[in-house]
Design a protein around this motif. Structure first.
Motif, mmCIF file in Angstrom:
data_model
loop_
_atom_site.group_PDB
_atom_site.id
_atom_site.type_symbol
_atom_site.label_atom_id
_atom_site.label_comp_id
_atom_site.label_asym_id
_atom_site.label_seq_id
_atom_site.Cartn_x
_atom_site.Cartn_y
_atom_site.Cartn_z
ATOM 1 N N GLU A 54 0.817 -1.215 0.000
ATOM 2 C CA GLU A 54 0.000 0.000 0.000
ATOM 3 C C GLU A 54 0.851 1.265 0.000
ATOM 4 O OE1 GLU A 54 -3.763 1.965 2.392
ATOM 5 O OE2 GLU A 54 -2.598 0.417 3.387
ATOM 6 N N THR A 56 4.622 3.494 -0.192
ATOM 7 C CA THR A 56 5.996 3.559 -0.688
ATOM 8 C C THR A 56 6.937 3.722 0.504
ATOM 9 O OG1 THR A 56 5.976 5.969 -0.902
ATOM 10 C CG2 THR A 56 5.205 4.694 -2.815
ATOM 11 N N LYS A 60 3.898 7.324 1.215
ATOM 12 C CA LYS A 60 2.795 7.750 0.357
ATOM 13 C C LYS A 60 2.070 6.525 -0.198
ATOM 14 C CE LYS A 60 5.264 11.897 -0.986
ATOM 15 N NZ LYS A 60 5.930 12.611 -2.079
ATOM 16 N N THR A 61 0.798 6.703 -0.541
ATOM 17 C CA THR A 61 0.019 5.603 -1.105
ATOM 18 C C THR A 61 0.527 5.284 -2.508
ATOM 19 O OG1 THR A 61 -1.923 6.240 0.169
ATOM 20 C CG2 THR A 61 -2.291 4.808 -1.725
ATOM 21 N N ARG A 62 0.781 4.001 -2.747
ATOM 22 C CA ARG A 62 1.294 3.538 -4.041
ATOM 23 C C ARG A 62 0.153 3.515 -5.059
ATOM 24 N NH1 ARG A 62 5.977 0.854 -4.595
ATOM 25 N NH2 ARG A 62 6.005 0.455 -2.374
ATOM 26 N N LYS A 63 0.379 4.130 -6.250
ATOM 27 C CA LYS A 63 -0.639 4.195 -7.299
ATOM 28 C C LYS A 63 -1.070 2.802 -7.758
ATOM 29 C CE LYS A 63 -1.608 6.335 -11.795
ATOM 30 N NZ LYS A 63 -2.483 5.289 -12.210
ATOM 31 N N LEU A 64 -0.130 1.877 -7.884
ATOM 32 C CA LEU A 64 -0.460 0.516 -8.307
ATOM 33 C C LEU A 64 -1.451 -0.124 -7.341
ATOM 34 C CD1 LEU A 64 -0.093 -1.944 -10.131
ATOM 35 C CD2 LEU A 64 1.943 -2.526 -8.801
ATOM 36 N N THR A 66 -3.780 1.358 -5.444
ATOM 37 C CA THR A 66 -5.130 1.900 -5.638
ATOM 38 C C THR A 66 -5.707 1.474 -6.988
ATOM 39 O OG1 THR A 66 -4.204 3.997 -6.423
ATOM 40 C CG2 THR A 66 -4.797 3.864 -4.104
ATOM 41 N N ASP A 67 -4.859 1.380 -8.020
ATOM 42 C CA ASP A 67 -5.341 0.924 -9.332
ATOM 43 C C ASP A 67 -5.831 -0.522 -9.272
ATOM 44 O OD1 ASP A 67 -4.750 3.379 -10.417
ATOM 45 O OD2 ASP A 67 -2.946 2.715 -11.472
ATOM 46 N N LYS A 69 -7.019 -2.107 -6.664
ATOM 47 C CA LYS A 69 -8.262 -2.165 -5.887
ATOM 48 C C LYS A 69 -9.479 -1.766 -6.709
ATOM 49 C CE LYS A 69 -8.582 -0.823 -1.679
ATOM 50 N NZ LYS A 69 -8.551 -0.115 -0.401
ATOM 51 N N SER A 70 -9.284 -0.945 -7.728
ATOM 52 C CA SER A 70 -10.416 -0.451 -8.504
ATOM 53 C C SER A 70 -10.678 -1.250 -9.785
ATOM 54 C CB SER A 70 -10.203 1.028 -8.857
ATOM 55 O OG SER A 70 -9.122 1.164 -9.751
#
Length: 87
Positions: A54, A56, A60-64, A66-67, A69-70
Motif C-alpha cells: 500500500e 511507498t 505515500k500511497t502507491r498508485k499501483l 489503488t489501481d 483495488k479499482s
C-alpha cells in the motif's frame, strides 16, 4: 558485458481477477492474479500474477495499489513492463 532489455505492453480487457488483501509487518498489501483478454495479433488470454504494497518507502500511497483495488471485469487496461535478468 552486453545487456539487453526486453519491453512489453499488454492492452486488453480484464477477463477474470482474484484480489487477496493482506498485511504484514510492513503494512497492507494486495496480491493475486488476473487474466487479460487480448485480440491482437491473435485472440488469447494472458494470465498475470501481481503484488503491491500500500505504501511507498516515503509513506505515500502507491498508485499501483489503488489501481488494483479499482479493477473490475470487462475493464480495458494497458500494462507495460520489462523483462530482465534476475541479479
Amino acid at each position: 558485458m552486453l545487456t539487453r532489455e526486453n519491453k512489453l505492453e499488454i492492452i486488453g480487457t480484464v477477463e477474470s481477477i482474484n484480489l487477496v488483501p493482506g498485511s504484514n509487518d510492513q503494512g497492507n498489501y494486495i496480491r493475486g492474479n488476473l487474466v487479460v483478454k487480448v485480440s491482437s495479433p491473435k485472440m488469447m488470454n494472458i494470465p498475470l500474477n501481481f503484488y503491491a504494497s500500500e505504501l511507498t518507502k516515503d509513506g505515500k500511497t502507491r498508485k499501483l495499489f489503488t489501481d488494483l483495488k479499482s479493477l473490475h471485469l470487462g475493464q480495458r487496461i494497458s500494462i507495460t513492463g520489462s523483462i530482465g535478468d534476475n541479479k
